[in-house]
Design a protein around this motif. Structure first.
Motif, PDB file in Angstrom:
ATOM      1  N   GLU A  98       0.845  -1.186   0.000  1.00 41.19           N
ATOM      2  CA  GLU A  98       0.000   0.000   0.000  1.00 41.19           C
ATOM      3  C   GLU A  98       0.884   1.241   0.000  1.00 41.19           C
ATOM      4  OE1 GLU A  98      -4.169  -0.172   1.999  1.00 41.19           O
ATOM      5  OE2 GLU A  98      -2.780  -1.136   3.378  1.00 41.19           O
ATOM      6  N   PHE A  99       0.530   2.209  -0.838  1.00 40.09           N
ATOM      7  CA  PHE A  99       1.250   3.475  -0.905  1.00 40.09           C
ATOM      8  C   PHE A  99       0.471   4.493  -0.075  1.00 40.09           C
ATOM      9  CE2 PHE A  99       2.649   0.990  -4.392  1.00 40.09           C
ATOM     10  CZ  PHE A  99       3.906   1.446  -4.777  1.00 40.09           C
ATOM     11  N   LYS A 100       1.063   4.914   1.045  1.00 41.20           N
ATOM     12  CA  LYS A 100       0.383   5.792   1.990  1.00 41.20           C
ATOM     13  C   LYS A 100       1.056   7.161   2.017  1.00 41.20           C
ATOM     14  CE  LYS A 100      -1.020   1.914   4.942  1.00 41.20           C
ATOM     15  NZ  LYS A 100      -1.010   1.352   6.302  1.00 41.20           N
ATOM     16  N   GLY A 101       0.253   8.229   1.824  1.00 41.27           N
ATOM     17  CA  GLY A 101       0.812   9.568   1.812  1.00 41.27           C
ATOM     18  C   GLY A 101      -0.232  10.643   1.585  1.00 41.27           C
ATOM     19  N   HIS A 102      -1.354  10.277   0.958  1.00 34.69           N
ATOM     20  CA  HIS A 102      -2.435  11.245   0.742  1.00 34.69           C
ATOM     21  C   HIS A 102      -3.327  11.323   1.986  1.00 34.69           C
ATOM     22  CE1 HIS A 102      -1.791  12.362  -3.406  1.00 34.69           C
ATOM     23  NE2 HIS A 102      -1.631  11.099  -3.754  1.00 34.69           N
ATOM     24  N   SER A 103      -4.022  12.426   2.115  1.00 36.59           N
ATOM     25  CA  SER A 103      -4.914  12.624   3.264  1.00 36.59           C
ATOM     26  C   SER A 103      -6.392  12.590   2.861  1.00 36.59           C
ATOM     27  CB  SER A 103      -4.605  13.957   3.949  1.00 36.59           C
ATOM     28  OG  SER A 103      -4.777  15.046   3.051  1.00 36.59           O
ATOM     29  N   ASP A 104      -6.658  12.323   1.587  1.00 36.16           N
ATOM     30  CA  ASP A 104      -8.038  12.230   1.104  1.00 36.16           C
ATOM     31  C   ASP A 104      -8.059  11.230  -0.058  1.00 36.16           C
ATOM     32  OD1 ASP A 104     -10.759  12.676   0.748  1.00 36.16           O
ATOM     33  OD2 ASP A 104     -10.572  14.870   0.802  1.00 36.16           O
ATOM     34  N   TYR A 105      -9.234  10.977  -0.602  1.00 35.29           N
ATOM     35  CA  TYR A 105      -9.394   9.983  -1.660  1.00 35.29           C
ATOM     36  C   TYR A 105      -8.409  10.205  -2.809  1.00 35.29           C
ATOM     37  CZ  TYR A 105     -13.931   8.495   0.302  1.00 35.29           C
ATOM     38  OH  TYR A 105     -14.922   8.010   1.099  1.00 35.29           O
TER      39      TYR A 105
ATOM     40  N   ASN B  36      -7.768   9.898  -6.700  1.00 41.64           N
ATOM     41  CA  ASN B  36      -8.623   9.875  -7.892  1.00 41.64           C
ATOM     42  C   ASN B  36      -7.966   9.284  -9.128  1.00 41.64           C
ATOM     43  OD1 ASN B  36     -10.824  11.263  -6.618  1.00 41.64           O
ATOM     44  ND2 ASN B  36      -9.633  13.149  -6.781  1.00 41.64           N
ATOM     45  N   SER B  37      -6.635   9.325  -9.194  1.00 42.28           N
ATOM     46  CA  SER B  37      -5.963   8.925 -10.424  1.00 42.28           C
ATOM     47  C   SER B  37      -4.587   8.371 -10.106  1.00 42.28           C
ATOM     48  CB  SER B  37      -5.854  10.128 -11.366  1.00 42.28           C
ATOM     49  OG  SER B  37      -5.285   9.769 -12.600  1.00 42.28           O
ATOM     50  N   VAL B  38      -4.157   7.412 -10.929  1.00 39.59           N
ATOM     51  CA  VAL B  38      -2.830   6.821 -10.763  1.00 39.59           C
ATOM     52  C   VAL B  38      -2.247   6.536 -12.149  1.00 39.59           C
ATOM     53  CG1 VAL B  38      -3.844   4.501 -10.512  1.00 39.59           C
ATOM     54  CG2 VAL B  38      -1.509   4.920  -9.710  1.00 39.59           C
ATOM     55  N   ALA B  39      -0.941   6.791 -12.307  1.00 39.36           N
ATOM     56  CA  ALA B  39      -0.239   6.539 -13.568  1.00 39.36           C
ATOM     57  C   ALA B  39       1.111   5.908 -13.261  1.00 39.36           C
ATOM     58  CB  ALA B  39      -0.060   7.834 -14.353  1.00 39.36           C
ATOM     59  N   TYR B  40       1.567   5.051 -14.175  1.00 36.23           N
ATOM     60  CA  TYR B  40       2.816   4.308 -14.007  1.00 36.23           C
ATOM     61  C   TYR B  40       3.791   4.705 -15.112  1.00 36.23           C
ATOM     62  CZ  TYR B  40       5.808   0.176 -13.198  1.00 36.23           C
ATOM     63  OH  TYR B  40       6.855  -0.664 -12.904  1.00 36.23           O
ATOM     64  N   SER B  41       5.033   4.997 -14.752  1.00 33.71           N
ATOM     65  CA  SER B  41       6.013   5.425 -15.752  1.00 33.71           C
ATOM     66  C   SER B  41       6.585   4.226 -16.497  1.00 33.71           C
ATOM     67  CB  SER B  41       7.145   6.220 -15.096  1.00 33.71           C
ATOM     68  OG  SER B  41       7.925   5.406 -14.247  1.00 33.71           O
ATOM     69  N   ILE B  42       6.816   4.413 -17.788  1.00 31.54           N
ATOM     70  CA  ILE B  42       7.267   3.309 -18.628  1.00 31.54           C
ATOM     71  C   ILE B  42       8.695   2.883 -18.299  1.00 31.54           C
ATOM     72  CG2 ILE B  42       8.214   4.657 -20.537  1.00 31.54           C
ATOM     73  CD1 ILE B  42       6.764   2.698 -22.431  1.00 31.54           C
ATOM     74  N   ASP B  43       9.456   3.725 -17.585  1.00 30.19           N
ATOM     75  CA  ASP B  43      10.813   3.338 -17.189  1.00 30.19           C
ATOM     76  C   ASP B  43      10.827   2.530 -15.891  1.00 30.19           C
ATOM     77  OD1 ASP B  43      10.276   5.221 -15.259  1.00 30.19           O
ATOM     78  OD2 ASP B  43      11.935   6.558 -15.757  1.00 30.19           O
ATOM     79  N   ASN B  44       9.636   2.233 -15.368  1.00 30.61           N
ATOM     80  CA  ASN B  44       9.475   1.373 -14.188  1.00 30.61           C
ATOM     81  C   ASN B  44      10.014   1.986 -12.895  1.00 30.61           C
ATOM     82  OD1 ASN B  44       8.398  -1.110 -15.558  1.00 30.61           O
ATOM     83  ND2 ASN B  44      10.388  -0.978 -16.590  1.00 30.61           N
ATOM     84  N   LYS B  45      10.128   3.315 -12.847  1.00 33.22           N
ATOM     85  CA  LYS B  45      10.670   3.958 -11.652  1.00 33.22           C
ATOM     86  C   LYS B  45       9.612   4.621 -10.781  1.00 33.22           C
ATOM     87  CE  LYS B  45      15.231   5.117 -13.576  1.00 33.22           C
ATOM     88  NZ  LYS B  45      16.166   6.245 -13.884  1.00 33.22           N
ATOM     89  N   TYR B  46       8.578   5.169 -11.421  1.00 34.27           N
ATOM     90  CA  TYR B  46       7.684   6.053 -10.684  1.00 34.27           C
ATOM     91  C   TYR B  46       6.216   5.655 -10.797  1.00 34.27           C
ATOM     92  CZ  TYR B  46      11.840   9.008 -11.197  1.00 34.27           C
ATOM     93  OH  TYR B  46      13.115   9.488 -11.203  1.00 34.27           O
ATOM     94  N   LEU B  47       5.507   6.023  -9.757  1.00 30.62           N
ATOM     95  CA  LEU B  47       4.051   6.004  -9.736  1.00 30.62           C
ATOM     96  C   LEU B  47       3.645   7.429  -9.407  1.00 30.62           C
ATOM     97  CD1 LEU B  47       1.996   3.575  -9.967  1.00 30.62           C
ATOM     98  CD2 LEU B  47       1.747   3.774  -7.490  1.00 30.62           C
ATOM     99  N   VAL B  48       2.636   7.953 -10.098  1.00 26.33           N
ATOM    100  CA  VAL B  48       2.133   9.294  -9.813  1.00 26.33           C
ATOM    101  C   VAL B  48       0.654   9.197  -9.491  1.00 26.33           C
ATOM    102  CG1 VAL B  48       1.788  11.632 -10.683  1.00 26.33           C
ATOM    103  CG2 VAL B  48       3.843  10.364 -11.322  1.00 26.33           C
TER     104      VAL B  48
ATOM    105  N   ASP C 232       8.417   6.485  -5.427  1.00 37.25           N
ATOM    106  CA  ASP C 232       9.388   5.488  -5.865  1.00 37.25           C
ATOM    107  C   ASP C 232       8.638   4.169  -5.921  1.00 37.25           C
ATOM    108  OD1 ASP C 232      11.292   3.287  -5.673  1.00 37.25           O
ATOM    109  OD2 ASP C 232      12.817   4.814  -5.328  1.00 37.25           O
ATOM    110  N   VAL C 233       8.488   3.610  -7.119  1.00 37.03           N
ATOM    111  CA  VAL C 233       7.616   2.458  -7.291  1.00 37.03           C
ATOM    112  C   VAL C 233       8.159   1.214  -6.582  1.00 37.03           C
ATOM    113  CG1 VAL C 233       8.596   1.552  -9.442  1.00 37.03           C
ATOM    114  CG2 VAL C 233       6.150   1.327  -9.015  1.00 37.03           C
ATOM    115  N   ASN C 234       9.466   1.145  -6.389  1.00 39.20           N
ATOM    116  CA  ASN C 234      10.060  -0.037  -5.761  1.00 39.20           C
ATOM    117  C   ASN C 234       9.980  -0.001  -4.242  1.00 39.20           C
ATOM    118  OD1 ASN C 234      10.978  -1.315  -8.229  1.00 39.20           O
ATOM    119  ND2 ASN C 234      12.498   0.317  -8.370  1.00 39.20           N
ATOM    120  N   THR C 235      10.192   1.173  -3.654  1.00 41.51           N
ATOM    121  CA  THR C 235      10.175   1.269  -2.189  1.00 41.51           C
ATOM    122  C   THR C 235       8.812   1.660  -1.642  1.00 41.51           C
ATOM    123  OG1 THR C 235      10.805   3.616  -2.172  1.00 41.51           O
ATOM    124  CG2 THR C 235      12.585   1.981  -2.257  1.00 41.51           C
ATOM    125  N   GLY C 236       7.971   2.272  -2.485  1.00 45.28           N
ATOM    126  CA  GLY C 236       6.681   2.748  -2.009  1.00 45.28           C
ATOM    127  C   GLY C 236       6.771   4.050  -1.244  1.00 45.28           C
ATOM    128  N   LYS C 237       7.932   4.695  -1.277  1.00 41.57           N
ATOM    129  CA  LYS C 237       8.124   5.944  -0.534  1.00 41.57           C
ATOM    130  C   LYS C 237       7.863   7.158  -1.418  1.00 41.57           C
ATOM    131  CE  LYS C 237      11.485   4.037   2.739  1.00 41.57           C
ATOM    132  NZ  LYS C 237      12.856   4.155   3.302  1.00 41.57           N
TER     133      LYS C 237
END
Length: 409
Positions: A204-211, A213-225, A237-242
């Motif tokens: 689980e990626f924890k950091g937001h304080s509300d719902y 709405n959207s998630v995107a994955y980078s093609i270089d396999n490094k990031y989640l936005v 950081d997609v690998n550490t979840g930080k």
């Protein structure tokens, strides 16, 4: 929905603006307004081969535009019985998926002879509520969808069968890792859930304080936005979840996020009526684009990154015809032409593969690597297993989808 009389007036108004070069003075202003609908736009998409843009509307139609000098209307698609709320192109740009508030997913295929998109497949009776997100698998064999029923559907276009991951909480967006091993789920909670192909929650990626709405994955396999009701977007950081960066600046909730094809830039769309353009590495805000609308519901990059397309909701007093907006980013990249290949899976010696040890080539380097993938399945269905619950039989005849990116001539 406006009356037909008001719509006709808006058409004339839009044509006058086009004739005088409306919105082309500054790269930070509206570059093109693609009036084409009679109600608000809920979803937009850009084809990875840089050929098309598409918009889905509450008028139940899809508008497909050619990505040419005039951004001319290519085709209007009818097939949904309610708002078109999700769109995605295949990697070669020849297929389009749409999801609607009618609980239906439609696969559209470009007919090479007629040069028109035709219905190739309608997938219904799987979702029981409106669909908020659709995706194509990297090799174009699988279609993914998710929505308000809390279900993630994985549909195999070859076998014509669907598998379900039950998230149970209404889902607003999903993203897929380039090797198809993981699905990232933004639902009506403050966390993003990472599922493996068997429907097991990995992280689980924890950091937001509300719902979220959207998630995107980078093609270089490094990031989640991710974008949230808390007015921020987060780069993870997609690998550490930080958390790597928190992007602040919107005055209202962030409805949609997109990552450029080279993984260097992020676009965020908000209910404050703006789209913001960010540097991925530094988190620097590069530009803020105004829409002139009440809210921007969805956003996408063109394949060459020169343009951002946004779907907007208009103020009832706005005289413009409904349609998506294009803005210029001021950056450009060479378009990479994807080549789709299917490779046979080499069966392991014990005829079983641990779900946590599967490997697939995300973007090339097939060489001498062994490529194996376990198939996504419903968490509620019984599985063919050997030894323990984390293993699954892999047939020798199974194929895995692999895409190879090749530079154009």
């Amino acid at each position: 929905m406006r009356s037909m009389f008001s719509s006709r007036l808006a058409v004339s108004f839009a044509l006058i603006f086009v004739s005088v070069g409306y919105g082309q003075a500054s790269p930070d202003s509206i570059y093109r307004y693609l009036g084409s609908h009679i109600d608000d736009v809920e979803a937009v998409a850009a084809s990875p081969n840089n050929t098309f843009f598409a918009s889905g509307s509450w008028d139940r139609t899809i508008s497909v535009f050619s990505n040419d000098s005039n951004f001319s209307m290519f085709q209007s698609l009818w097939g949904h019985n309610a708002a078109v709320s999700a769109l995605a192109f295949s990697r070669d740009g020849k297929n389009l998926i749409s999801g609607g508030k009618d609980y239906k997913v439609i696969v559209w295929k470009l007919n090479e002879e007629t040069k028109q998109f035709d219905v190739a497949k309608q997938i219904s009776m799987v979702h029981t509520a409106g669909i908020n997100c659709v995706l194509y698998g990297p090799g174009m064999r699988n279609v993914y969808s998710a929505g308000d029923d809390g279900r993630i559907m994985i549909y195999d276009l070859v076998k014509e069968s669907s598998k379900i991951i039950e998230n149970k909480i209404p889902i607003r967006s999903i993203a897929l890792s380039t090797n198809r091993r993981f699905i990232y789920c933004a639902d009506e909670s403050t966390t993003v859930k990472q599922y493996d192909g068997l429907g097991n929650m990995v992280k689980e990626f924890k950091g937001h304080s509300d719902y979220v709405n959207s998630v995107a994955y980078s093609i270089d396999n490094k990031y989640l936005v991710t974008g949230s009701n808390d007015k921020t977007a987060i780069i993870w950081d997609v690998n550490t979840g930080k958390v790597k960066r928190t992007l602040k600046g919107h005055q209202w909730k962030v409805n949609s996020v997109a990552i450029s094809a080279d993984s260097k830039y992020v676009a965020t769309a908000s209910n404050d009526g703006t789209v913001k353009f960010w540097n991925m590495e530094s988190g620097e805000l590069l530009k803020t684009f105004q829409s002139g609308g009440e809210s921007v519901r969805s956003v996408a990059f063109s394949a060459d990154q020169k343009l951002i397309i946004g779907g907007i909701h208009l103020d009832p007093l706005d005289d413009r015809e409904y349609g998506p907006i294009l803005w210029q980013t001021g950056v450009e990249r060479k378009v990479v032409v994807p080549t789709i290949r299917k490779l046979p899976v080499k069966a392991p010696t014990n005829n079983a593969v641990g779900a946590g040890n599967n490997r697939a080539t995300p973007g090339g380097g097939v060489g001498n690597q062994t490529t194996t993938t376990s198939k996504p399945v419903s968490t509620s269905n019984s599985q063919a297993k050997t030894g323990n619950s984390n293993k699954k039989v892999v047939n020798k005849t199974d194929e895995v989808e692999v895409f190879i990116e090749e530079e154009p001539d």
